[in-house]
Motif scaffolding. Structure first.
Motif, PDB file in Angstrom:
ATOM      1  N   GLY A 149     -49.446  75.385 -46.856  1.00  0.00           N
ATOM      2  CA  GLY A 149     -49.237  75.943 -45.527  1.00  0.00           C
ATOM      3  C   GLY A 149     -50.174  77.083 -45.201  1.00  0.00           C
ATOM      4  N   SER A 150     -50.945  77.538 -46.177  1.00  0.00           N
ATOM      5  CA  SER A 150     -51.916  78.606 -45.933  1.00  0.00           C
ATOM      6  C   SER A 150     -53.315  78.100 -46.246  1.00  0.00           C
ATOM      7  CB  SER A 150     -51.609  79.828 -46.798  1.00  0.00           C
ATOM      8  OG  SER A 150     -51.916  79.574 -48.162  1.00  0.00           O
ATOM      9  N   ALA A 151     -54.313  78.791 -45.714  1.00  0.00           N
ATOM     10  CA  ALA A 151     -55.702  78.383 -45.966  1.00  0.00           C
ATOM     11  C   ALA A 151     -56.054  78.488 -47.443  1.00  0.00           C
ATOM     12  CB  ALA A 151     -56.650  79.250 -45.134  1.00  0.00           C
ATOM     13  N   LEU A 152     -55.431  79.425 -48.157  1.00  0.00           N
ATOM     14  CA  LEU A 152     -55.714  79.581 -49.580  1.00  0.00           C
ATOM     15  C   LEU A 152     -55.331  78.325 -50.359  1.00  0.00           C
ATOM     16  CD1 LEU A 152     -56.689  81.512 -51.798  1.00  0.00           C
ATOM     17  CD2 LEU A 152     -54.326  82.331 -52.014  1.00  0.00           C
ATOM     18  N   GLY A 153     -54.354  77.584 -49.876  1.00  0.00           N
ATOM     19  CA  GLY A 153     -53.884  76.400 -50.576  1.00  0.00           C
ATOM     20  C   GLY A 153     -54.711  75.156 -50.338  1.00  0.00           C
ATOM     21  N   ARG A 154     -55.660  75.218 -49.403  1.00  0.00           N
ATOM     22  CA  ARG A 154     -56.469  74.022 -49.126  1.00  0.00           C
ATOM     23  C   ARG A 154     -57.585  73.866 -50.148  1.00  0.00           C
ATOM     24  NH1 ARG A 154     -55.522  75.581 -43.508  1.00  0.00           N
ATOM     25  NH2 ARG A 154     -57.583  76.564 -43.338  1.00  0.00           N
ATOM     26  N   PRO A 155     -57.990  72.638 -50.456  1.00  0.00           N
ATOM     27  CA  PRO A 155     -59.016  72.409 -51.489  1.00  0.00           C
ATOM     28  C   PRO A 155     -60.386  72.903 -51.050  1.00  0.00           C
ATOM     29  CG  PRO A 155     -58.449  70.348 -50.400  1.00  0.00           C
ATOM     30  CD  PRO A 155     -57.466  71.362 -49.910  1.00  0.00           C
ATOM     31  N   ILE A 156     -61.126  73.474 -51.984  1.00  0.00           N
ATOM     32  CA  ILE A 156     -62.464  73.986 -51.705  1.00  0.00           C
ATOM     33  C   ILE A 156     -63.395  72.871 -51.240  1.00  0.00           C
ATOM     34  CG2 ILE A 156     -64.512  75.021 -52.764  1.00  0.00           C
ATOM     35  CD1 ILE A 156     -62.597  76.579 -54.610  1.00  0.00           C
ATOM     36  N   LEU A 157     -63.266  71.689 -51.832  1.00  0.00           N
ATOM     37  CA  LEU A 157     -64.180  70.585 -51.517  1.00  0.00           C
ATOM     38  C   LEU A 157     -63.861  69.904 -50.196  1.00  0.00           C
ATOM     39  CD1 LEU A 157     -64.558  68.836 -54.996  1.00  0.00           C
ATOM     40  CD2 LEU A 157     -65.778  70.803 -54.071  1.00  0.00           C
ATOM     41  N   GLY A 158     -62.695  70.192 -49.620  1.00  0.00           N
ATOM     42  CA  GLY A 158     -62.283  69.482 -48.427  1.00  0.00           C
ATOM     43  C   GLY A 158     -61.758  68.093 -48.763  1.00  0.00           C
ATOM     44  N   THR A 159     -61.644  67.250 -47.774  1.00  0.00           N
ATOM     45  CA  THR A 159     -61.169  65.876 -47.955  1.00  0.00           C
ATOM     46  C   THR A 159     -62.101  64.925 -47.205  1.00  0.00           C
ATOM     47  OG1 THR A 159     -59.770  65.891 -45.963  1.00  0.00           O
ATOM     48  CG2 THR A 159     -58.783  66.710 -48.023  1.00  0.00           C
ATOM     49  N   ALA A 160     -61.962  63.653 -47.478  1.00  0.00           N
ATOM     50  CA  ALA A 160     -62.780  62.659 -46.770  1.00  0.00           C
ATOM     51  C   ALA A 160     -62.565  62.763 -45.266  1.00  0.00           C
ATOM     52  CB  ALA A 160     -62.441  61.256 -47.270  1.00  0.00           C
ATOM     53  N   GLU A 161     -61.319  63.057 -44.864  1.00  0.00           N
ATOM     54  CA  GLU A 161     -60.987  63.126 -43.437  1.00  0.00           C
ATOM     55  C   GLU A 161     -61.642  64.325 -42.751  1.00  0.00           C
ATOM     56  OE1 GLU A 161     -58.543  60.507 -45.528  1.00  0.00           O
ATOM     57  OE2 GLU A 161     -58.743  62.674 -45.891  1.00  0.00           O
ATOM     58  N   THR A 162     -61.688  65.477 -43.433  1.00  0.00           N
ATOM     59  CA  THR A 162     -62.292  66.650 -42.793  1.00  0.00           C
ATOM     60  C   THR A 162     -63.821  66.612 -42.864  1.00  0.00           C
ATOM     61  OG1 THR A 162     -62.097  67.953 -44.851  1.00  0.00           O
ATOM     62  CG2 THR A 162     -60.299  68.121 -43.249  1.00  0.00           C
ATOM     63  N   LEU A 163     -64.374  65.966 -43.891  1.00  0.00           N
ATOM     64  CA  LEU A 163     -65.823  65.921 -44.036  1.00  0.00           C
ATOM     65  C   LEU A 163     -66.471  64.909 -43.097  1.00  0.00           C
ATOM     66  CD1 LEU A 163     -66.070  66.052 -47.934  1.00  0.00           C
ATOM     67  CD2 LEU A 163     -66.663  67.896 -46.364  1.00  0.00           C
ATOM     68  N   GLU A 164     -65.775  63.831 -42.801  1.00  0.00           N
ATOM     69  CA  GLU A 164     -66.367  62.718 -42.046  1.00  0.00           C
ATOM     70  C   GLU A 164     -66.935  63.141 -40.687  1.00  0.00           C
ATOM     71  OE1 GLU A 164     -67.903  59.231 -41.088  1.00  0.00           O
ATOM     72  OE2 GLU A 164     -67.077  59.765 -43.048  1.00  0.00           O
ATOM     73  N   PRO A 165     -66.242  63.967 -39.874  1.00  0.00           N
ATOM     74  CA  PRO A 165     -66.768  64.278 -38.535  1.00  0.00           C
ATOM     75  C   PRO A 165     -67.878  65.319 -38.523  1.00  0.00           C
ATOM     76  CG  PRO A 165     -64.368  64.612 -38.682  1.00  0.00           C
ATOM     77  CD  PRO A 165     -64.892  64.529 -40.065  1.00  0.00           C
ATOM     78  N   MET A 166     -68.175  65.962 -39.647  1.00  0.00           N
ATOM     79  CA  MET A 166     -69.126  67.080 -39.646  1.00  0.00           C
ATOM     80  C   MET A 166     -70.543  66.605 -39.369  1.00  0.00           C
ATOM     81  SD  MET A 166     -67.773  69.515 -42.750  1.00  0.00           S
ATOM     82  CE  MET A 166     -66.023  69.973 -42.846  1.00  0.00           C
ATOM     83  N   THR A 167     -71.230  67.354 -38.509  1.00  0.00           N
ATOM     84  CA  THR A 167     -72.607  67.059 -38.137  1.00  0.00           C
ATOM     85  C   THR A 167     -73.492  68.259 -38.458  1.00  0.00           C
ATOM     86  OG1 THR A 167     -72.360  67.965 -35.919  1.00  0.00           O
ATOM     87  CG2 THR A 167     -71.780  65.635 -36.224  1.00  0.00           C
ATOM     88  N   SER A 168     -74.774  68.085 -38.225  1.00  0.00           N
ATOM     89  CA  SER A 168     -75.708  69.197 -38.416  1.00  0.00           C
ATOM     90  C   SER A 168     -75.300  70.399 -37.580  1.00  0.00           C
ATOM     91  CB  SER A 168     -77.129  68.748 -38.037  1.00  0.00           C
ATOM     92  OG  SER A 168     -78.027  69.831 -38.077  1.00  0.00           O
ATOM     93  N   GLU A 169     -74.908  70.166 -36.349  1.00  0.00           N
ATOM     94  CA  GLU A 169     -74.510  71.272 -35.475  1.00  0.00           C
ATOM     95  C   GLU A 169     -73.234  71.949 -35.976  1.00  0.00           C
ATOM     96  OE1 GLU A 169     -74.193  74.178 -32.766  1.00  0.00           O
ATOM     97  OE2 GLU A 169     -75.944  72.964 -33.298  1.00  0.00           O
ATOM     98  N   THR A 170     -72.319  71.168 -36.585  1.00  0.00           N
ATOM     99  CA  THR A 170     -71.102  71.760 -37.160  1.00  0.00           C
ATOM    100  C   THR A 170     -71.469  72.811 -38.191  1.00  0.00           C
ATOM    101  OG1 THR A 170     -69.953  69.634 -36.928  1.00  0.00           O
ATOM    102  CG2 THR A 170     -68.928  71.281 -38.345  1.00  0.00           C
ATOM    103  N   LEU A 171     -72.401  72.480 -39.071  1.00  0.00           N
ATOM    104  CA  LEU A 171     -72.793  73.402 -40.136  1.00  0.00           C
ATOM    105  C   LEU A 171     -73.550  74.607 -39.586  1.00  0.00           C
ATOM    106  CD1 LEU A 171     -71.882  70.960 -41.774  1.00  0.00           C
ATOM    107  CD2 LEU A 171     -73.831  71.299 -43.293  1.00  0.00           C
ATOM    108  N   HIS A 172     -74.468  74.375 -38.657  1.00  0.00           N
ATOM    109  CA  HIS A 172     -75.204  75.492 -38.055  1.00  0.00           C
ATOM    110  C   HIS A 172     -74.248  76.455 -37.339  1.00  0.00           C
ATOM    111  CE1 HIS A 172     -79.394  74.651 -38.865  1.00  0.00           C
ATOM    112  NE2 HIS A 172     -79.266  73.389 -38.470  1.00  0.00           N
TER     113      HIS A 172
END
Length: 415
Positions: A149-172
């Protein structure tokens, strides 16, 4: 002696000159990690860490790799819950070339979309790799449950679902918003000149941004995590709420962890492995963060010995809370912790890691003499009182990966 410069934009340059060394280690520390990320961008900090090595406006990924090897040095990076670090170790004569390369990667990465698509696959493989390590699964999944329920509890690597939509502009965009000068520390340890430092200062003076990242406090909650996995052993992680990395009790906590499971003479190693032959590996470790922390015990063993081992571990903790450490235990473990600390100072990489992390997360760097004095000042009563606060079974958390028993069985054992 540590010297700190604060650049006009807020970047801190913390240095330790060692004249009898031929090497120098440099680390760029950023006060941003997975706990600062919005939920929908889980894993973006780690993804950026990977992409930093994939090319800049004037260097390709291959050029970067060749340049690092040509320096004869070492370069790498890591992402944590509360920080990210990009670091390099080179000969003193090549410091300017090395830090210029590192700064270019840090300040001018392209994040080309074609590179991002390829690296996303690499990160997904990294996630799968951890899933193949039952020890990592037990430790990491229990941590996630304890701070669910907190950000501290989320995995450092993320998940397939959160990584999939990321683009170059997301990172910039994320770097523009979360990589701030006031949250950045450049740490240097080893042999260097004043001219080297002026060069580093000039490189990082162009960094822009204002403000500092702010954490959302995390609350510990007792948890039970069970995962079926077709493996020979059961992997157990037993955790209790510990202390934060800025707590005055952190020195007593490190000694408590060492006494219980820090080496071959530790209580749990002697009792569970040497005297009863119930496991091969057993150890304790601490996980301190800015506002919270855990003290954990890990072991891997057969399903048939699991119940006896867990019961024995809990009885050892109860006995410790009754009588505390024996004088020889405290003396031995104190020397072990201090010696490990001092031996680490023979490596410029370790020294850079120490001063960089300390300046970033605590806002100061303690002299080694002060740290040693802090360990010397811890008494047996300090450790006993801390153990009595920590080892409250009503606050215990447990993860079992392998062929776990029922939830009711483990809840009964923890009563």
């Amino acid at each position: 002696m540590y010297v700190k410069r604060i650049l006009p934009n807020g970047v801190r340059l913390i240095t330790e000159r060692i004249d009898n060394m031929r090497t120098v280690s440099v680390g760029i520390w950023v006060g941003n990690g997975s706990r600062y990320e919005p939920a929908e961008l889980g894993g973006v900090s780690h993804f950026i860490e990977h992409m930093i090595f994939k090319g800049t406006e004037k260097r390709s990924a291959r050029h970067i790799a060749i340049a690092i090897d040509a320096l004869g040095g070492q370069a790498n990076a890591f992402t944590d819950k509360e920080c990210t670090c990009y670091y390099m170790k080179v000969l003193d004569s090549r410091l300017k070339n090395g830090v210029a390369l590192l700064a270019d990667m840090f300040l001018h990465s392209r994040f080309a979309q074609e590179d991002l698509e390829l690296e996303r696959g690499v990160v997904l493989e990294e996630i799968d790799m951890y899933e193949d390590s039952p020890e990592d699964v037990a430790i990491d999944k229990l941590f996630e449950r304890c701070y669910d329920g907190s950000a501290l509890g989320r995995p450092i690597l993320g998940t397939a679902e959160t990584l999939e939509p990321m683009t170059s502009e997301t990172l910039h965009k994320y770097m523009r918003e979360y990589y701030r000068p006031q949250d950045t520390v450049v740490a240097v340890s080893g042999h260097f000149t004043d001219d080297d430092l002026d060069f580093i200062e000039e490189l990082f003076s162009e960094m822009q941004g204002e403000g500092k990242n702010v954490i959302t406090p995390a609350a510990y909650q007792p948890s039970l995590f069970l995962r079926d996995k077709e493996i020979e052993q059961n992997h157990l992680c037993l955790s209790f709420p510990g202390v934060s990395l800025v707590s005055e009790d952190r020195f007593a906590m490190n000694l408590l962890s060492s006494i219980l499971g820090g080496g071959m003479s530790s209580r749990l190693f002697q009792s569970v492995r040497e005297q009863n032959g119930l496991c091969y590996s057993i150890y304790t470790f601490t996980t301190p963060h800015l506002d919270t922390g855990l003290l954990s015990i890990y072991t891997g063993l057969g399903q048939e010995t699991e119940r006896k081992a867990l019961d024995l571990i809990l009885r050892e903790l109860d006995e410790f809370c009754q009588n505390g450490p024996a004088p020889d235990e405290l003396s031995r473990c104190r020397e072990q912790v201090k010696t490990t600390l001092l031996m680490g100072l023979e490596n410029t990489g370790n020294r850079m890691m120490t001063i960089g992390r300390s300046e970033l997360l605590r806002g100061e760097v303690s002299k080694i003499e002060e740290v040693l004095d802090s360990y010397d000042s811890v008494t047996a009563d300090d450790i006993l009182n801390l153990a009595r606060r920590v080892f409250d079974r009503s606050k215990a958390s447990l993860a079992v990966v392998g062929q776990p028993d029922s939830e009711d069985t483990y809840r009964e054992l923890l009563r």
